[in-house]
Design a protein around this motif. Structure first.
Motif, PDB file in Angstrom:
ATOM      1  N   GLU A  21       0.829  -1.213   0.000  1.00  0.00           N
ATOM      2  CA  GLU A  21       0.000   0.000   0.000  1.00  0.00           C
ATOM      3  C   GLU A  21       0.865   1.265   0.000  1.00  0.00           C
ATOM      4  O   GLU A  21       0.592   2.210  -0.731  1.00  0.00           O
ATOM      5  N   ILE A  22       1.901   1.269   0.830  1.00  0.00           N
ATOM      6  CA  ILE A  22       2.652   2.518   1.009  1.00  0.00           C
ATOM      7  C   ILE A  22       3.714   2.702  -0.071  1.00  0.00           C
ATOM      8  O   ILE A  22       3.895   3.798  -0.597  1.00  0.00           O
ATOM      9  N   ALA A  50      10.448   8.326   4.393  1.00  0.00           N
ATOM     10  CA  ALA A  50       9.342   9.206   4.796  1.00  0.00           C
ATOM     11  C   ALA A  50       9.871  10.627   5.036  1.00  0.00           C
ATOM     12  O   ALA A  50       9.238  11.612   4.632  1.00  0.00           O
ATOM     13  N   SER A 105      -0.019  14.841  -1.129  1.00  0.00           N
ATOM     14  CA  SER A 105       0.082  14.205   0.184  1.00  0.00           C
ATOM     15  C   SER A 105       1.374  13.393   0.262  1.00  0.00           C
ATOM     16  O   SER A 105       1.949  13.024  -0.775  1.00  0.00           O
ATOM     17  N   ILE A 106       1.814  13.115   1.481  1.00  0.00           N
ATOM     18  CA  ILE A 106       3.022  12.302   1.662  1.00  0.00           C
ATOM     19  C   ILE A 106       2.820  10.926   1.022  1.00  0.00           C
ATOM     20  O   ILE A 106       3.718  10.384   0.387  1.00  0.00           O
ATOM     21  N   ARG A 107       1.623  10.384   1.167  1.00  0.00           N
ATOM     22  CA  ARG A 107       1.352   9.077   0.543  1.00  0.00           C
ATOM     23  C   ARG A 107       1.598   9.107  -0.961  1.00  0.00           C
ATOM     24  O   ARG A 107       2.217   8.209  -1.530  1.00  0.00           O
ATOM     25  N   GLU A 108       1.110  10.174  -1.601  1.00  0.00           N
ATOM     26  CA  GLU A 108       1.305  10.276  -3.061  1.00  0.00           C
ATOM     27  C   GLU A 108       2.789  10.436  -3.403  1.00  0.00           C
ATOM     28  O   GLU A 108       3.282   9.837  -4.356  1.00  0.00           O
ATOM     29  N   VAL A 144       5.386   9.475  -1.651  1.00  0.00           N
ATOM     30  CA  VAL A 144       6.105   8.221  -1.405  1.00  0.00           C
ATOM     31  C   VAL A 144       5.885   7.254  -2.578  1.00  0.00           C
ATOM     32  O   VAL A 144       6.828   6.664  -3.103  1.00  0.00           O
ATOM     33  N   LEU A 145       4.632   7.144  -3.000  1.00  0.00           N
ATOM     34  CA  LEU A 145       4.350   6.227  -4.119  1.00  0.00           C
ATOM     35  C   LEU A 145       5.082   6.662  -5.383  1.00  0.00           C
ATOM     36  O   LEU A 145       5.623   5.840  -6.113  1.00  0.00           O
ATOM     37  N   HIS A 174       2.865   2.968   8.594  1.00  0.00           N
ATOM     38  CA  HIS A 174       1.787   3.966   8.488  1.00  0.00           C
ATOM     39  C   HIS A 174       2.067   5.165   9.396  1.00  0.00           C
ATOM     40  O   HIS A 174       1.858   6.311   9.000  1.00  0.00           O
ATOM     41  N   ILE A 194       4.632   7.808   8.103  1.00  0.00           N
ATOM     42  CA  ILE A 194       4.296   8.762   7.023  1.00  0.00           C
ATOM     43  C   ILE A 194       3.180   9.733   7.426  1.00  0.00           C
ATOM     44  O   ILE A 194       2.701  10.496   6.596  1.00  0.00           O
ATOM     45  N   GLU A 243       1.522  12.994   8.550  1.00  0.00           N
ATOM     46  CA  GLU A 243       2.073  14.330   8.292  1.00  0.00           C
ATOM     47  C   GLU A 243       2.308  15.130   9.570  1.00  0.00           C
ATOM     48  O   GLU A 243       3.272  15.891   9.652  1.00  0.00           O
TER      49      GLU A 243
END
Ligand code: F0G
Length: 460
Positions: free
Chosen positions: A87-88, A220, A237-240, A242-243, A308, A311, A313
Motif C-alpha cells: 500500500e505505502i 518518509a 500528500s506524503i502518501r502520493e 512516497v508512491l 503507516h 508517514i 504528516e
C-alpha cells in the motif's frame, strides 16, 4: 504562537536514565579505549549515537505485537506486513530480513559478482562493507555540494547525474549489476534527494539496462522534504509523494529500524517475481523462510503499523522541527552546524569546531568524546575514522570528505528540555575546545574499523 514545535503524542511509559559525574565519565571513556561504541548504554545520559532501532513504539504498535502470528510459514503477520509495504511503497513483492544490512547482503549476494561496481549517491558503511566483502566496488557519486557544510541548498543529497553517466560509460553497463540511491543521504549529513533527481537517476540507470534500487531507510523524511522544498509538491500528500518516489525504482532495501519506527527489522521489496525467488534462495539460507526472514511474527506486526505512523504528516512536521531545534541549539552554543539540518540528525562540522586538529587525528572523535565527558551525551563520528581510505597507488591514507559529528535523534524519545540540555553541554565543549587534542589508533580491525577501534589521546 511562537512555540518551536509540539509533540503530536503524549507519554504513557517512561524509562529512567542515569546521570554520572564528569570524573566517572573520564574513567569510563578511558576504559572504553576512547571509542564511544564501547561505552555501556547505562553510562550514557542522552544517546544520539543512532536513530536506528532506538525509536519509541506506539501503543498501537505494542498492541499489534500481541497479535503476532509466530507460524513458520504463511503467518498472518507476514500478510499484514506485505499489505503495508504494497500500500505505502507500491512494490508487489517483499522479503523480510533481520535489518537493513541483511537486506543489502541478500540483494548483493544474489546480483553482484566480484570485480563489479555499484554506484550510489553515497553508500552507508554497512552497504559499502557488504559490497567489499564480495570483492565488488562501491562507488559514491553525490553532488559536490554535499561536501560543503556551509551551503544552504534544499537537496544536497542528490546524485551527480553527469558523473554517473560518465561512470556508466567508462565502466560499461555489463559491469554494473545494479545502481542505488540512498534517501535521505545519511553519509552526506542526512540530506534529501529531490523527486527530479530520483526520476533522472532512474532514467539514467534504465537507459543503460541497469536495475535501480533505492536504499529506503529514511524514505518518509525524504518525502517530507520533497513536499516542503520541491516546487510542485506542496499540495501533494506524503502518501502520493512516497508512491511516486518508489514508482521510479525496481526495488528497495529498507532498514525498518528508521522510518518504520521499530526496534528491529528490515526488508527487500521489488517488482520482479523472478528476482524475488532468486533472492529468496539466499534468504532462506542466511536469514530465514520467506515469510519471516529472521524476524518474529510480532516484529512484522510492529513494522506494518510503524510504516503507516512514519508517514503521518503531523508526525513528520514535528520530526523536522524537532531536528531543526537541536540544530539551532547547537549553533547558539557556538558549534559549526552542517547546513541545512537533515531529517534524522544534526551534523556538526568538527573540522571547523576544532580547527587545530588535523583530519587524520580525528577531530570528530575528539569532539564526540568531549560531548560525552562534559555531559554524558553520546554522538557518533562520521569522518576519517569511519571513512578514510588508502590511495591505491601510493598506499597513503586519504581523509574523508568531511569530519562530522552526528547527533542522530531517536524517534519520539527525547523532549525539548533534553535538547536544551545538549545545548548547555555543547557550550561547555566549545569553551574548552582549544585545549582538546586529537587521537591516534592503537588497534583496529580491517573492515568497519570505527565500531571496534581502540584509540589514545595525543599528547599535543
Ligand atoms: N542504509 C543506510 C542509509 C543506513 O543509514 C543504515 C543504517 C543501513 C543502510 C543499514 O541498516 O542498521 O538496519 O542494518 N544506519 C544506522 C545509522 C546504523 O546509525 O545510521 P541496519
Amino acid at each position: 504562537m511562537s512555540i518551536p514545535f509540539v509533540e503530536p503524542f503524549r507519554i504513557k511509559v517512561v524509562e529512567a536514565i542515569k546521570q554520572t559525574t564528569r570524573e566517572e565519565r573520564l574513567k569510563i571513556l578511558a576504559a572504553a579505549h576512547n571509542n564511544l561504541f564501547n561505552v555501556a548504554a547505562e553510562d550514557v545520559f542522552l544517546d544520539f549515537l543512532t536513530d536506528s532501532g532506538t525509536n519509541a513504539m506506539s501503543d498501537r504498535q505494542w498492541s499489534a505485537m500481541m497479535q503476532g502470528d509466530e507460524s513458520y510459514a504463511g503467518s498472518q503477520s507476514f500478510e499484514h506486513f506485505q499489505e503495508a509495504v504494497r500500500e505505502i511503497m507500491g512494490f508487489p513483492h517483499v522479503l523480510p530480513t533481520h535489518q537493513g544490512r541483511g537486506a543489502e547482503g541478500m540483494l548483493f549476494k544474489t546480483l553482484v559478482a566480484s570485480g563489479q561496481y555499484v554506484p550510489n549517491n553515497r553508500h552507508f558503511d554497512t552497504t559499502q562493507a557488504n559490497l567489499a566483502i564480495l570483492g565488488a566496488n562501491p562507488v559514491d557519486l553525490a553532488v559536490p555540494e554535499a561536501s560543503d557544510p556551509n551551503l544552504l541548498l534544499p537537496f544536497k543529497g542528490n546524485m551527480d547525474l553527469e558523473k554517473l553517466e560518465k561512470f556508466i560509460f567508462e565502466t560499461k553497463p555489463e559491469n554494473i549489476p545494479l545502481g542505488m540511491l540512498t534517501i535521505t543521504n545519511n553519509s552526506a549529513a542526512g540530506q534529501p534527494v529531490s523527486m527530479e533527481n530520483i526520476k533522472a537517476t532512474s532514467e539514467l540507470y534504465h537507459r543503460y539496462g541497469i536495475l535501480f534500487f533505492i536504499d529506503a531507510c529514511r524514505f518518509a523524511e525524504n518525502a517530507w522534504f520533497i513536499k516542503n522544498r520541491e516546487p510542485g509538491y506542496t499540495d501533494r500528500s506524503i502518501r502520493e509523494i512516497v508512491l511516486e518516489m518508489f514508482s521510479y525504482a525496481d526495488g528497495c532495501t529498507m532498514s525498518a529500524k528508521k522510518d518504520a519506527i521499530v526496534n528491529i527489522g528490515g526488508f527487500i521489496a521489488c517488482r520482479d517475481e523472478d528476482l524475488k525467488f532468486k533472492i529468496a534462495q539466499n534468504l532462506i539460507v542466511h536469514e530465514g523462510f520467506i515469510t519471516y526472514g529472521g524476524l518474529a511474527g510480532r516484529d512484522l506486526e510492529a513494522v506494518a503499523v510503524g510504516l503507516h505512523e512514519g508517514i503521518a504528516e503531523d508526525y513528520l512536521a514535528y520530526r523536522e522541527q524537532h531536528t531543526h531545534y537541536l540544530a539551532e541549539v547547537l549553533k547558539k552554543a557556538g558549534m559549526h552546524v552542517y547546513q541545512p539540518s537533515g531529517g534524522h540528525a544534526v551534523y556538526v562540522d568538527a573540522a571547523q569546531t576544532l580547527p587545530h586538529i588535523s583530519p587524520l587525528a580525528f577531530p570528530g572523535v575528539a569532539l564526540a568524546n568531549m560531548l560525552y565527558v562534559e555531559g554524558g551525551v553520546r554522538t557518533v563520528e562520521i569522518g576519517s575514522l569511519m571513512f578514510s581510505h588508502k590511495d591505491i597507488a601510493t598506499g597513503e591514507e586519504i581523509p574523508a570528505d568531511n569530519e562530522l559529528v552526528r547527533f542522530a535523534i531517536p524517534r519520539r524519545v527525547y523532549t525539548r528540555s533534553h535538547l536544551d540540555y545538549v545545548g548547555e553541554v555543547a557550550r561547555e565543549v566549545v569553551k574548552n575546545a582549544s585545549s582538546v587534542n586529537g587521537l591516534r589508533i592503537t588497534w583496529a580491525p580491517e573492515f568497519l574499523r570505527h565500531f571496534m577501534a581502540q584509540l589514545e589521546w595525543k599528547k599535543s
